[in-house]
Design a protein around this motif. Structure first.
Motif, mmCIF file in Angstrom:
data_model
loop_
_atom_site.group_PDB
_atom_site.id
_atom_site.type_symbol
_atom_site.label_atom_id
_atom_site.label_comp_id
_atom_site.label_asym_id
_atom_site.label_seq_id
_atom_site.Cartn_x
_atom_site.Cartn_y
_atom_site.Cartn_z
ATOM 1 N N MET A 1 0.837 -1.190 0.035
ATOM 2 C CA MET A 1 -0.002 0.076 0.125
ATOM 3 C C MET A 1 0.731 1.127 0.173
ATOM 4 N N THR A 2 0.467 2.421 -0.714
ATOM 5 C CA THR A 2 1.252 3.413 -0.765
ATOM 6 C C THR A 2 1.135 4.334 0.322
ATOM 7 N N SER A 3 2.249 4.835 0.833
ATOM 8 C CA SER A 3 2.142 5.832 1.965
ATOM 9 C C SER A 3 1.314 7.007 1.566
ATOM 10 N N PRO A 4 0.574 7.723 2.396
ATOM 11 C CA PRO A 4 0.230 9.045 2.011
ATOM 12 C C PRO A 4 0.902 10.039 1.391
ATOM 13 N N GLU A 5 2.077 9.976 2.199
ATOM 14 C CA GLU A 5 3.150 11.086 2.281
ATOM 15 C C GLU A 5 3.751 10.881 0.664
ATOM 16 N N SER A 6 3.926 9.777 0.051
ATOM 17 C CA SER A 6 4.435 9.554 -1.264
ATOM 18 C C SER A 6 3.705 10.336 -2.103
ATOM 19 N N HIS A 7 2.592 10.652 -1.962
ATOM 20 C CA HIS A 7 1.964 11.530 -3.099
ATOM 21 C C HIS A 7 2.402 13.017 -3.030
ATOM 22 N N LEU A 8 2.899 13.365 -2.048
ATOM 23 C CA LEU A 8 3.286 14.866 -1.884
ATOM 24 C C LEU A 8 4.567 15.144 -2.732
ATOM 25 N N LEU A 9 4.541 15.041 -3.924
ATOM 26 C CA LEU A 9 5.453 15.149 -5.075
ATOM 27 C C LEU A 9 5.637 16.504 -5.318
ATOM 28 N N ASP A 10 6.678 17.097 -5.776
ATOM 29 C CA ASP A 10 6.829 18.454 -6.317
ATOM 30 C C ASP A 10 5.884 18.831 -7.145
ATOM 31 N N PRO A 11 4.996 19.942 -6.964
ATOM 32 C CA PRO A 11 4.006 20.185 -8.141
ATOM 33 C C PRO A 11 4.668 20.551 -9.457
ATOM 34 N N VAL A 12 4.134 20.195 -10.566
ATOM 35 C CA VAL A 12 4.471 20.692 -11.737
ATOM 36 C C VAL A 12 3.331 21.328 -12.522
ATOM 37 N N ALA A 13 3.679 22.235 -13.390
ATOM 38 C CA ALA A 13 2.625 22.967 -14.204
ATOM 39 C C ALA A 13 2.565 22.172 -15.628
ATOM 40 N N ALA A 14 1.302 21.577 -15.884
ATOM 41 C CA ALA A 14 1.101 21.118 -17.135
ATOM 42 C C ALA A 14 1.157 21.867 -18.022
ATOM 43 N N GLU A 15 1.959 21.625 -19.111
ATOM 44 C CA GLU A 15 1.927 22.574 -20.178
ATOM 45 C C GLU A 15 0.447 22.661 -20.931
ATOM 46 N N PRO A 16 -0.105 23.865 -21.020
ATOM 47 C CA PRO A 16 -1.475 23.983 -21.686
ATOM 48 C C PRO A 16 -1.277 23.622 -23.186
ATOM 49 N N ILE A 17 -0.404 23.909 -24.089
ATOM 50 C CA ILE A 17 -0.231 23.614 -25.260
ATOM 51 C C ILE A 17 1.354 22.936 -25.667
ATOM 52 N N PRO A 18 1.307 21.827 -26.034
ATOM 53 C CA PRO A 18 2.610 21.245 -26.284
ATOM 54 C C PRO A 18 3.589 22.275 -27.072
ATOM 55 N N SER A 19 4.787 22.570 -26.659
ATOM 56 C CA SER A 19 5.506 23.513 -27.283
ATOM 57 C C SER A 19 5.530 23.149 -28.890
ATOM 58 N N SER A 20 5.797 21.882 -29.229
ATOM 59 C CA SER A 20 5.783 21.670 -30.807
ATOM 60 C C SER A 20 4.658 22.341 -31.317
ATOM 61 N N LEU A 21 3.392 21.876 -30.745
ATOM 62 C CA LEU A 21 2.307 22.359 -31.564
ATOM 63 C C LEU A 21 2.184 23.824 -31.565
ATOM 64 N N ASP A 22 2.503 24.327 -30.331
ATOM 65 C CA ASP A 22 2.471 26.053 -30.210
ATOM 66 C C ASP A 22 3.385 26.556 -31.412
ATOM 67 N N GLY A 23 4.303 26.131 -31.771
ATOM 68 C CA GLY A 23 5.182 26.395 -32.818
ATOM 69 C C GLY A 23 4.576 26.248 -34.175
ATOM 70 N N VAL A 24 3.779 25.239 -34.353
ATOM 71 C CA VAL A 24 3.153 25.192 -35.542
ATOM 72 C C VAL A 24 1.961 26.334 -35.556
ATOM 73 N N LEU A 25 1.105 26.448 -34.438
ATOM 74 C CA LEU A 25 -0.013 27.205 -34.499
ATOM 75 C C LEU A 25 0.633 28.739 -34.702
ATOM 76 N N ASN A 26 2.081 28.941 -34.309
ATOM 77 C CA ASN A 26 2.619 30.406 -34.567
ATOM 78 C C ASN A 26 2.892 30.531 -35.895
#
Lengths: 101, 240
Positions: free
Chosen positions: B1-26
């Motif tokens: 069983m996973t310890s509750p504390e193991s879920h407290l990972l450093d939060p990351v910002a999900a990229e709203p639009i992948p960089s590659s696609l963003d380049g194509v859109l621009n």
């Protein structure tokens, strides 16, 4: 209901509650990540900042309350185990019979 | 069983639009005058219209990290609820009687509350993520529209100059400029761009308003956790 108890099992449960108290202390610190400052700028995201601040404050309260509840519950469980160890079986059973009526 | 504390990972910002696609859109931006003005401004260290999108979006990465943190706090609560039920099961196997029954009821409700908190954090995280993506996209659209507005302004200035310069005399040149079909078309395009900017801004505002409404119920649940008597600490009233 027939009364029976193993104080050692109660102590193990109390130890788990203690561990969860420590882990919840870590969650209180971690909840700081949910904080977002307005940064003094003026942009579209600013409109949600008051709600995010409220979420952050509530998260902090939730985990502080959880930590306090876990710590106090551990104390109570250890106290109950100690009580049963101090009493003979017949007295403990009589006490339980009268309990929570 | 996973310890509750193991879920407290450093939060990351999900990229709203992948960089590659963003380049194509621009890509269309490569053909615009404002793109090269922006590049030149970058070289000499000036703020560009690209910064406008960033400014409009605000610190979306920080909000996205807050969303991830809320999701992880929800996973922490879920894991603790699962552990509580497992540990309680072990205790219930060895402890019977009225006091045991009361303790069992209490810790079962305690686990239910943790589950409820987990769901609330997950709902809040989802709303934060969706709002962040929507606002980020609206901000990028505003930045691109401002680029377009600059292009139209430059085109307007060039055409006006050309018309004035090509007039046989100075007399009537200004009138010729304002009545030129090409210039009228540019003005109409300019008005459409301004309308599009206002629409994008309105869409972002609506998203923000919807967010505030959507997080109200899970927020009320979390507040209730701290204010209600459950979970008060477990209390065996026979222990002093």
């Amino acid at each position: 209901m027939t009364f029976s108890v193993e104080p050692q099992a109660m102590r193990e449960f109390g130890t788990w509650l203690d561990e969860m108290t420590d882990q919840t202390e870590a969650a209180i610190s971690y909840a700081g990540h949910a904080r977002v400052d307005s940064g003094g700028g003026a942009n579209l995201m600013l409109r949600i900042i008051p709600a995010v601040e409220e979420i952050s404050a509530s998260s902090d309260q939730v985990f502080r309350h959880l930590r306090d509840a876990l710590a106090a519950s551990a104390t109570e469980i250890f106290g109950t185990a100690r009580l049963y160890e101090d009493l003979d079986a017949a007295t403990a059973a009589a006490l339980d019979e009268a309990a929570h009526r | 069983m996973t310890s509750p504390e193991s879920h407290l990972l450093d939060p990351v910002a999900a990229e709203p639009i992948p960089s590659s696609l963003d380049g194509v859109l621009n890509l269309p931006a490569l053909t615009s005058a404002s793109f090269y003005i922006a590049k030149f401004s970058d070289l000499v260290g000036l703020h560009t219209t690209a910064d406008l999108g960033t400014w409009a979006a605000g610190d979306w990465e920080r909000v996205a990290r807050a969303a991830d943190a809320c999701r992880n706090l929800g996973a922490f609560s879920d894991a603790m609820a699962s552990e509580a039920r497992r540990e309680l099961g072990a205790l219930e196997a060895t402890w019977h009687g009225n006091t045991a029954g009361a303790a069992s009821d209490y810790f079962s409700r305690f686990a239910d509350q943790l589950d409820s908190n987990g769901r609330s954090f997950a709902q809040i995280a989802t709303q934060l993520e969706q709002t962040t993506i929507g606002v980020h996209q609206a901000a990028k659209a505003i930045g691109a529209l401002v680029d377009l507005a600059i292009d139209l302004g430059i085109a307007f200035a060039l055409k006006s100059s050309a018309l004035v310069a090509s007039a046989a005399t100075g007399v009537g040149a200004a009138a010729a400029a304002v009545t030129s079909p090409a210039l009228v078309a540019l003005v109409v395009k300019g008005i459409r761009v301004v309308n599009d900017i206002l629409t994008a801004q309105g869409r972002a505002s609506a998203l923000c308003a919807a967010f505030v409404g959507a997080v109200a119920p899970p927020l009320a649940t979390l507040k209730g956790f701290s204010e209600m008597s459950v979970p008060a600490p477990y209390d065996n009233r026979q222990v002093t």
